[in-house]
Enzyme design. Structure first.
Site, PDB file in Angstrom:
ATOM      1  N   HIS A 193     -16.667   9.931  14.618  1.00  0.00           N
ATOM      2  CA  HIS A 193     -15.598  10.680  13.947  1.00  0.00           C
ATOM      3  C   HIS A 193     -14.248   9.967  14.096  1.00  0.00           C
ATOM      4  O   HIS A 193     -13.191  10.600  14.049  1.00  0.00           O
ATOM      5  CB  HIS A 193     -15.486  12.104  14.508  1.00  0.00           C
ATOM      6  N   SER A 314       3.971 -11.030   3.279  1.00  0.00           N
ATOM      7  CA  SER A 314       4.639 -10.163   2.323  1.00  0.00           C
ATOM      8  C   SER A 314       5.795 -10.912   1.675  1.00  0.00           C
ATOM      9  O   SER A 314       6.514 -11.659   2.336  1.00  0.00           O
ATOM     10  CB  SER A 314       5.170  -8.908   3.034  1.00  0.00           C
ATOM     11  N   LYS A 320       5.337  -9.551   8.128  1.00  0.00           N
ATOM     12  CA  LYS A 320       3.991  -9.076   7.802  1.00  0.00           C
ATOM     13  C   LYS A 320       2.945 -10.198   7.779  1.00  0.00           C
ATOM     14  O   LYS A 320       3.217 -11.317   7.362  1.00  0.00           O
ATOM     15  CB  LYS A 320       4.001  -8.400   6.415  1.00  0.00           C
ATOM     16  N   GLU A 327      -9.364  -6.729   2.729  1.00  0.00           N
ATOM     17  CA  GLU A 327      -9.082  -5.746   1.681  1.00  0.00           C
ATOM     18  C   GLU A 327      -9.789  -6.119   0.380  1.00  0.00           C
ATOM     19  O   GLU A 327     -10.298  -5.246  -0.341  1.00  0.00           O
ATOM     20  CB  GLU A 327      -7.575  -5.640   1.472  1.00  0.00           C
TER      21      GLU A 327
END
Length: 497
Positions: A193, A314, A320, A327
């Site tokens: 969970h 970024s 970043k 992804e």
């Protein structure tokens, strides 16, 4: 007359008096995508030539001339379109049956551009072969139909794609095993969970994905075995009109035998559906791995550092480092699922036997094969480049009462019914929460107020090592069990390399 109006310019044109509407002709043609089946079409055509030669359609001399001409078709296509691509690169790639490379893609598009009136790969090979060896080429279509040709070509394509995918999966599996070996006895929290559950070895977590890979490889190998029958000799729908020895073509192409029913052979696309379904499941597994890498690389987890070689920054925020690779894997897994869904919907309402709808099944298969191999060409290198923060992982695995299960097991081993033991340790956890201490930090006197079964040996039973080793079953995270599982996984992945 234009080329499209000349009698015989199409493989089926004898019955027609009017030319095709140019817009319809371009729209319905499949050559722009089935051009990538050139290697398969030539290979299958050579097998068919040997089969009809055995039936007396070709003399030995004609067969030799036919086979030589078919061998020259890819080179002739490359030379004709040399301004679009490198001939040598194309020829070498063709020999290796690797149609997904950039150079070959350029070659294929050049072939299409130079042949605007070609309908499909079968038409292209026939026209090119006729240019090379003359009217003899027209004998090649004796006793066969394009329906069985495309069914054969796609089986050859899928069979090769399965081989390449299994090879890529094995490479990724070995990369995971290497990473697991490097991790040694490093620990991390497991989750249920998405809440911390129990400590496990990092190697145990990595081997969970190896187990998925083994199932993926098994599914693909099973699908390959089931599809390995040859449609050649099935004709358009009812079987060839010649007394062909179909075992010749099956043997030449490495199939286990001929398909048993001509109607099924020309309309069956189960092998494509099964292949894409296998890839969809594979994509789900890879996406789950990518999701965990994405989560674990965040500052909130801090378990690992993604390699810079496979990340980007970024354009707005200088600090970043974005997990683009992981992804993109999540996104590309959707394409794999989409391919399987497309084929399912495409086939669900088709009557027997061949229908033009089936032409739409080729592109999803090509895309799925390319997508899976694109991922697997990079994923092993990404996996080998992962850097873990083992100290951070250990801290997470030794805080938050992750030894509670081991504590309950301790009481159970003392004769306390497990349901009661669960309740007692729950009370101990609550005491720890109220006083901001772990179970290890509670005193024996405090514990004995909860149960007389606690003794000094309790603290030895809930150390990190004991918490790991109490899972001493096949498939458990006990250190000795994981060592055995790691060696077994390594041996299994190295089979048949």
């Amino acid at each position: 007359m234009t080329e499209q109006q000349q009698p015989g310019s199409k493989m089926w044109s004898g019955r027609f008096r009017e030319p095709l509407d140019p817009r319809f002709e371009m729209w319905q043609a499949s050559f722009r995508f089935d051009v990538r089946l050139l290697a398969q079409e030539v290979t299958a055509s050579k097998a068919h030539a040997k089969m009809i030669a055995a039936a007396g359609v070709l003399t030995d001399e004609e067969l030799a001339q036919m086979l030589d001409g078919l061998d020259r078709v890819p080179r002739a296509a490359a030379e004709a379109g040399a301004k679009f691509f490198n001939v040598e690169v194309f020829t070498e790639a063709y020999k290796k049956h690797k149609p997904g490379t950039g150079a070959v893609f350029g070659a294929q598009q050049g072939m299409v551009a130079l042949n605007p009136h070609i309908e499909d790969i079968h038409h292209f090979v026939e026209v090119t072969l006729t240019d090379l060896i003359g009217p003899l080429a027209l004998k090649l279509h004796t006793g066969r139909s394009r329906n069985e040709q495309i069914a054969t070509d796609m089986r050859l394509f899928v069979r090769d794609a399965i081989n390449q995918t299994i090879k890529g999966l094995r490479e990724w599996g070995l990369a995971l095993v290497e990473l697991a070996e490097q991790a040694g006895e490093a620990v991390m929290p497991s989750y249920t969970h998405l809440q911390r559950a129990e400590p496990v070895l990092v190697a145990h977590w990595l081997l969970a994905y190896v187990s998925m890979i083994e199932r993926d490889m098994s599914r693909l190998a099973d699908a390959r075995k089931r599809m390995n029958l040859c449609p050649l000799g099935s004709g358009a729908v009812a079987g060839a009109t010649l007394a062909l020895d179909r075992s010749i073509a099956a043997r030449e192409l490495g199939f286990g035998g001929p398909t048993p029913n001509s109607m099924d052979a020309t309309s069956d696309r189960d092998f494509m559906l099964e292949f894409t379904q296998c890839l969809a499941t594979l994509g789900i597994h890879i996406s789950r791995f990518a999701e965990e890498l994405t989560l674990y690389s965040t500052a909130e987890f801090g378990f690992l550092d993604l390699p810079e070689a496979f990340s980007t920054g970024s354009s707005a925020m200088p600090q970043k480092k974005n997990p683009d690779f992981t992804e993109l894997i999540r996104g590309k897994s959707a394409r794999l699922i989409g391919a399987a869904t497309t084929l399912s919907v495409l086939m669900k309402g088709l009557p027997l036997a061949y229908n033009k709808d089936l032409q739409e099944g080729q592109e999803p298969v090509f895309d799925a094969a390319d997508t899976a191999m694109g991922i697997l060409s990079i994923l092993p290198a990404v996996t080998r480049s992962l850097k873990f923060n083992f100290e951070r992982m250990k801290t997470a695995a030794t805080t938050g009462y992750l030894n509670a299960m081991a504590a309950a097991t301790y009481l159970s081993n003392k004769g306390v019914p497990f349901r009661k033991a669960h309740e007692i340790i729950g009370n101990a956890v609550r005491l720890g929460l109220e006083t901001k201490r772990e179970l290890n930090d509670l005193t024996l006197a405090e514990l004995r107020t909860l149960s007389d079964s606690f003794a000094e040996d309790f603290f030895d039973a809930i150390t990190l090592e004991a918490t790991l080793d109490c899972h001493d079953v096949v498939g458990g995270t006990a250190r000795a069990r994981v060592a055995v599982a790691l060696a077994a996984a390594k041996d299994k992945l190295r089979e048949n390399i």
